[in-house]
Design an enzyme around this catalytic site. Structure first.
Site, mmCIF file in Angstrom:
data_model
loop_
_atom_site.group_PDB
_atom_site.id
_atom_site.type_symbol
_atom_site.label_atom_id
_atom_site.label_comp_id
_atom_site.label_asym_id
_atom_site.label_seq_id
_atom_site.Cartn_x
_atom_site.Cartn_y
_atom_site.Cartn_z
ATOM 1 N N PRO A 2 -19.755 30.288 -1.608
ATOM 2 C CA PRO A 2 -18.585 29.471 -1.908
ATOM 3 C C PRO A 2 -18.044 29.781 -3.297
ATOM 4 C CG PRO A 2 -20.441 28.130 -1.155
ATOM 5 C CD PRO A 2 -20.967 29.483 -1.431
ATOM 6 N N CYS A 3 -16.756 30.025 -3.415
ATOM 7 C CA CYS A 3 -16.135 30.391 -4.686
ATOM 8 C C CYS A 3 -14.669 29.984 -4.664
ATOM 9 C CB CYS A 3 -16.211 31.904 -4.931
ATOM 10 S SG CYS A 3 -17.876 32.610 -4.856
ATOM 11 N N THR A 4 -14.001 30.069 -5.826
ATOM 12 C CA THR A 4 -12.552 29.919 -5.914
ATOM 13 C C THR A 4 -12.045 30.967 -6.888
ATOM 14 O OG1 THR A 4 -12.831 27.525 -5.630
ATOM 15 C CG2 THR A 4 -10.646 28.324 -6.264
ATOM 16 N N GLU A 95 -15.141 36.774 -3.224
ATOM 17 C CA GLU A 95 -14.723 35.496 -2.659
ATOM 18 C C GLU A 95 -15.035 35.545 -1.164
ATOM 19 O OE1 GLU A 95 -12.988 31.694 -2.812
ATOM 20 O OE2 GLU A 95 -13.133 33.081 -4.499
#
Length: 530
Positions: A2-4, A95
């Site tokens: 999980p990333c942004t 991502e």
């Protein structure tokens, strides 16, 4: 993972820099300690073997020095995540993206197939390695590229040859361009150049929403892709465009078909929506992914129309809601974007909306309905700023934060160095305030239950570190222009001074939140002894 991700083109940034930034977040229930390192050519592997997929790749003999943000406990591999090489080319990987069943059926992911039985036994089946993934990409690519475009092409060649076991988005930047690559199935990929006057938001969901296939397979000016993408798409019925119309530039877009509009001599390009073709629009996306894009756009382009999910509109097309599937991939910001804007955007927890877990608006249900950007599982944030006006030696500044972004501070470090300060490099499995990573994790855990009481401490800490950071970067730029010493020595001395300041401010923060949180303990009692 999980990333942004947030990307800012050079004409959209406050100082003409290209900026690529990404939160690396641990999976649910897991916290992965991170550190910052410099990888020297002598330490770069010549034969690489992935821990997770067991794929083996021979790498070029010549490698460049580069910065890396690996796992502090390398049980699952390196996971270098983000860095800058000595030619001032930056990379952020990856991502994690969503996809759909049609793509997975047309080009299955290349997953490790463990051996069955033992060699020599009847029915023995040898292991089949998987493809490459987030664990591997920075290590395989960043030490060997001289431009962002080269990064796309090199990684694309690895994807076509070895495949991948997961869907990922990868950013590359130099002082002139930012490119964004998205993997599509096991062996296919697409990439788009970020418009110079735009920013891009990527929240764990395949994002590119317009792709010029003819440019990608031809001149490659703004788009690139795997060589057989068009044939593969057509063979597997992946293009979901209803019909095309031709605009004034001779570009084919979905909508109201008018084949008569194609006149002799018009240059016609096939432009489709990869988000429809390769991505997803699931219920999970509407809780986990799209609200994060909505939140950042609402901050950087506030007057375009961003409303809460339950807003009553006369025209439903006049604004975007958090769960809308057509939130743009890129937009031109309403003002130029600063490093502080990037940090704030990648720390958002829906402030000013009913969805803020620390807010008073809404209800208990709404306050926990969407996944925040600034989440407890943030492991590290790397904001890589490539400054075209600075000398080549000091052009790359890698801003770093560790731990939950709602409670940490972003600190600038020069990337063109031989070493980084121990305070950022010494993370181990042992919890200690001697490590910047662990100090931030401790501060966040102490402050979270007493958010409103501790918020002033956090805000003063962030402002102090950021303000002194900018000041010390400017001081180092001046020192570099006046010094005859090797550039890396001047920049290392600057990084040491920055980290000394950082440690003092972080220790002060720990003192403050510890006192405030201790006073707010449930077993407190107003009366003292005596």
């Amino acid at each position: 993972m999980p990333c942004t991700t947030l990307l800012v083109g050079k004409k959209a940034s406050y100082d003409g820099s290209t900026i690529i930034a990404r939160n690396e977040d641990s999976p649910g229930g897991v916290f992965t300690p991170k550190k910052l390192q410099v990888i020297h050519p002598a330490d770069q592997p010549r034969h690489y073997r992935s821990v997770l997929s067991h794929v083996e790749i021979d790498l070029p003999e010549k490698a460049m020095r580069y910065t890396s943000v690996p796992d502090a406990i390398p049980k699952d591999g390196i996971w270098a995540e983000a860095g800058v090489n000595e030619k001032n080319v930056a990379m952020s990987a990856t991502e994690t993206l969503t996809t759909n069943e049609r793509v997975l059926g047309a080009d299955p992911l290349v997953e490790l197939q463990p051996a069955k039985g033992k060699p020599g036994e009847e029915g023995y089946v040898a292991e089949v390695p998987g493809g490459i993934g987030e664990e591997d990409m920075v290590t395989l690519v960043l030490p060997y590229i001289s431009s962002a475009r080269e990064g796309v092409l090199l990684l694309g060649s690895y994807l076509e040859k070895y495949g991948t076991y997961e869907m990922n988005g990868i950013a590359f930047s130099d002082t002139d361009e930012i490119w964004w690559l998205e993997t599509v199935g096991g062996h296919h990929w697409i990439a788009a150049r970020v418009p110079d006057d735009c920013y891009v938001v990527m929240p764990n969901q395949l994002g590119i929403d317009a792709f010029d296939l003819d440019d990608a397979l031809g001149e490659g000016r703004d788009f690139l892709c795997s060589a057989d993408l068009a044939e593969w798409m057509d063979a597997n019925h992946l293009d979901l465009t209803l019909d095309y119309h031709v605009d004034e530039d001779g570009m084919l877009f979905a909508d109201a078909a008018d084949e008569d509009a194609v006149v002799a001599g018009t240059s016609v390009h096939r432009v489709f929506n990869p988000r429809d073709a390769f991505g997803s629009h699931s219920d999970a996306d509407h809780v986990y992914n799209t609200p994060r894009a909505w939140s950042i756009h609402r901050f950087l382009s506030p007057h375009l129309g961003w409303v809460t999910q339950d807003a009553q509109l006369e025209d439903p097309n006049s604004a975007w809601r958090p769960e809308d599937d057509d939130i743009p991939w890129c937009l031109t910001p309403e003002r130029k974007v600063t490093v502080e804007d990037v940090k704030y955007a990648l720390s958002l927890h829906y402030q000013g909306t009913p969805y803020d877990p620390y807010g008073a608006a809404g209800t208990p249900a709404t306050r926990g309905s969407y996944r925040p950007i600034g989440i407890n599982r943030n492991g590290q944030l790397a904001v890589i700023q490539l400054r075209p006006y600075a000398p080549e030696a000091s052009r790359a500044v890698q801003w770093m934060a560790f731990g939950s972004n709602a409670f940490n501070a972003l600190v600038p470090l020069f990337a063109n160095v031989e070493r980084v300060p121990e305070y950022l490099a010494n993370t181990t499995a042992t919890v200690t305030t001697e490590s910047f990573y662990w100090a931030n994790r401790i501060a966040a855990a102490l402050a979270d239950p007493h958010f409103n009481a501790c918020a002033p401490h956090i805000e003063r800490y962030q402002e102090a570190v950021g303000g002194r950071g900018h000041n010390l970067v400017a001081k180092a730029d001046k020192a570099l222009s006046e010094s005859d010493a090797p550039a890396h020595e001047t920049l290392e001395a600057a990084n040491d001074e920055i980290c000394q300041m950082l440690r003092e401010k972080t220790d002060e923060l720990l003192n403050n939140v510890l006192l405030t949180s201790s006073l707010g303990m449930k077993n407190a009692f107003a009366r003292s002894d005596g």
